[in-house]
Design an enzyme around this catalytic site. Structure first.
Site, PDB file in Angstrom:
ATOM      1  N   GLU A  18      32.246  37.902  38.578  1.00 45.41           N
ATOM      2  CA  GLU A  18      31.182  38.031  39.579  1.00 45.41           C
ATOM      3  C   GLU A  18      30.533  36.672  39.845  1.00 45.41           C
ATOM      4  O   GLU A  18      30.159  35.947  38.901  1.00 45.41           O
ATOM      5  CB  GLU A  18      30.121  39.050  39.103  1.00 45.41           C
ATOM      6  CG  GLU A  18      28.999  39.222  40.126  1.00 45.41           C
ATOM      7  CD  GLU A  18      28.152  40.476  39.936  1.00 45.41           C
ATOM      8  OE1 GLU A  18      28.421  41.263  39.004  1.00 45.41           O
ATOM      9  OE2 GLU A  18      27.224  40.669  40.744  1.00 45.41           O
ATOM     10  N   LYS A  59      32.922  49.603  30.915  1.00 44.97           N
ATOM     11  CA  LYS A  59      32.809  48.176  31.235  1.00 44.97           C
ATOM     12  C   LYS A  59      31.591  47.629  30.515  1.00 44.97           C
ATOM     13  O   LYS A  59      30.577  48.321  30.390  1.00 44.97           O
ATOM     14  CB  LYS A  59      32.668  47.967  32.743  1.00 44.97           C
ATOM     15  CG  LYS A  59      32.467  46.497  33.128  1.00 44.97           C
ATOM     16  CD  LYS A  59      32.567  46.264  34.613  1.00 44.97           C
ATOM     17  CE  LYS A  59      31.296  46.535  35.389  1.00 44.97           C
ATOM     18  NZ  LYS A  59      30.126  45.764  34.945  1.00 44.97           N
ATOM     19  N   GLU A 111      29.344  43.707  29.801  1.00 45.73           N
ATOM     20  CA  GLU A 111      29.149  42.323  30.238  1.00 45.73           C
ATOM     21  C   GLU A 111      29.222  41.371  29.054  1.00 45.73           C
ATOM     22  O   GLU A 111      28.761  41.718  27.955  1.00 45.73           O
ATOM     23  CB  GLU A 111      27.781  42.192  30.930  1.00 45.73           C
ATOM     24  CG  GLU A 111      27.685  42.999  32.209  1.00 45.73           C
ATOM     25  CD  GLU A 111      26.336  42.854  32.916  1.00 45.73           C
ATOM     26  OE1 GLU A 111      25.499  42.021  32.487  1.00 45.73           O
ATOM     27  OE2 GLU A 111      26.130  43.583  33.901  1.00 45.73           O
ATOM     28  N   ASP A 121      29.854  52.060  33.266  1.00 45.97           N
ATOM     29  CA  ASP A 121      29.196  50.841  32.770  1.00 45.97           C
ATOM     30  C   ASP A 121      28.372  51.149  31.518  1.00 45.97           C
ATOM     31  O   ASP A 121      27.644  52.149  31.479  1.00 45.97           O
ATOM     32  CB  ASP A 121      28.237  50.319  33.844  1.00 45.97           C
ATOM     33  CG  ASP A 121      28.568  48.919  34.300  1.00 45.97           C
ATOM     34  OD1 ASP A 121      29.414  48.252  33.664  1.00 45.97           O
ATOM     35  OD2 ASP A 121      27.979  48.493  35.312  1.00 45.97           O
ATOM     36  N   ASP A 140      26.059  49.992  36.652  1.00 42.69           N
ATOM     37  CA  ASP A 140      24.613  50.111  36.427  1.00 42.69           C
ATOM     38  C   ASP A 140      23.836  49.529  37.611  1.00 42.69           C
ATOM     39  O   ASP A 140      22.602  49.580  37.626  1.00 42.69           O
ATOM     40  CB  ASP A 140      24.189  49.504  35.083  1.00 42.69           C
ATOM     41  CG  ASP A 140      24.535  48.042  34.944  1.00 42.69           C
ATOM     42  OD1 ASP A 140      25.138  47.472  35.879  1.00 42.69           O
ATOM     43  OD2 ASP A 140      24.212  47.457  33.887  1.00 42.69           O
ATOM     44  N   SER A 141      24.565  49.040  38.623  1.00 39.26           N
ATOM     45  CA  SER A 141      23.909  48.702  39.897  1.00 39.26           C
ATOM     46  C   SER A 141      23.200  49.920  40.470  1.00 39.26           C
ATOM     47  O   SER A 141      22.367  49.789  41.360  1.00 39.26           O
ATOM     48  CB  SER A 141      24.940  48.170  40.906  1.00 39.26           C
ATOM     49  OG  SER A 141      26.041  49.060  41.005  1.00 39.26           O
TER      50      SER A 141
HETATM   51  O1  KIV Z   1      27.080  47.531  38.240  1.00 39.49           O
HETATM   52  C1  KIV Z   1      27.919  47.196  39.078  1.00 39.49           C
HETATM   53  O2  KIV Z   1      28.023  47.774  40.164  1.00 39.49           O
HETATM   54  C2  KIV Z   1      28.825  46.110  38.734  1.00 39.49           C
HETATM   55  C3  KIV Z   1      29.673  45.554  39.838  1.00 39.49           C
HETATM   56  C4  KIV Z   1      28.875  44.724  40.731  1.00 39.49           C
HETATM   57  C5  KIV Z   1      30.841  44.846  39.297  1.00 39.49           C
HETATM   58  O3  KIV Z   1      28.837  45.670  37.638  1.00 39.49           O
END
Ligand code: KIV
Length: 281
Positions: free
Chosen positions: A180, A112, A114, A83, A44-45
């Site tokens: 992280e 993924k 958090e 994500d 989600d970056s």
């Molecule tokens: O969203 C993302 O790119 C991430 C990475 C920094 C691990 O969660």
């Protein structure tokens, strides 16, 4: 054949370090795949580096779905992890709906999310339903408004909590955990106490693997450069120079050249002109 989570565990068991990179579209997924990267994270970056938001908090599940689909289409070998964005896994039922869309609509092979021990029941349920889950602890960007952007786990209580979070995620069935912004020595200890791989970002060299954000490592994002990012290329400069050259050539009339244009028989063209309204005026 696509990499699966058993292959990733084998890499860890053999002591081979695991590279992971983010990607957000078809062409970057093709490049990551050709480079032999075994895991692609559609993180989600993308909220910051692709959509221009100031944090990942704004990213919606529909945003993620759009990009994960493209990455799955662009890759053949890599395990694609999608994500789960902010507030899309607040309950077990909601997590099943959200992760289900990422797996079914996009064709990703894992998700993924958090959080530590508090999300373990969600991880357990998803895993029991056949959805591979990667955890993410330490600095968790979706909580930026609560925790800032500090390194996590520097105090004994904070470090102990992260160790317990990692153990809880492993126990719940996560197949890997992103660490992280965690001190290297703590990441080393967490890694040593887990069977599953840790994937570090700003967590030192002792993790089982590393992840970097596509735009950071390729020098494609000029807003800021995180300390933990290493630039393996400076594509902003390369791309801007190419764009300036293109604009100059268009203005000067040196692009397109004959080799970029289709040819036509002159007699055909003259016949067309006389048949058209232009020729009858
Ligand atoms: O969203 C993302 O790119 C991430 C990475 C920094 C691990 O969660």
């Amino acid at each position: 054949m696509r990499t699966n989570i058993l292959d990733i565990q084998k890499l860890k068991d053999r002591g081979e370090r695991i590279p992971m990179v983010t990607a957000y579209d078809y062409t970057s997924a093709q490049m990551a795949d050709r480079a032999g990267i075994p895991m692609i994270l559609v993180g989600d970056s993308l909220g910051m580096v692709v959509l221009g938001y100031d944090s990942t908090v704004h990213v919606t599940l529909d945003d993620m779905i759009h990009h994960i689909k493209a990455v799955v289409r662009g890759s053949r070998q890599a395990l694609v992890i999608g994500d789960l964005p902010f507030l899309t896994y607040t309950t077990v039922d909601q997590a099943i709906q959200s992760a289900g869309r990422i797996m079914q609509e996009c064709g990703a092979q894992a998700v993924k999310l958090e959080g530590g021990a508090e999300v373990a029941p969600i991880v357990r349920r998803l895993v029991n339903l056949g959805i591979p889950v990667m955890g993410h602890i330490g600095f968790t960007p979706q909580s930026v408004h609560q925790i800032g952007t500090r390194v996590q786990g520097k105090t004994s209580s904070g470090a102990a909590r992260l160790i317990d979070d990692a153990l809880a995620l492993e126990e719940a069935g996560a197949f890997g955990i992103v660490l992280e912004l965690v001190p290297g020595a703590l990441a080393r200890e967490i890694t040593a106490h887990l069977r599953i791989p840790t994937i570090g970002i700003g967590a030192g060299v002792h993790c089982s693997g590393q992840v970097q954000v596509w735009h950071d490592m390729l020098g494609l994002y000029s807003d800021f450069k995180p300390r933990h990012a290493k630039r393996y290329a400076s594509l902003v400069e390369t791309v801007e120079a190419a764009l300036q050259m293109y604009a100059t050539e268009v203005r000067e009339g040196t692009f397109p050249g004959a080799e970029h244009s289709a040819r036509m028989d002159e007699a055909e063209l003259q016949a067309a002109l006389s048949q058209s309204k232009a020729g009858q005026a």
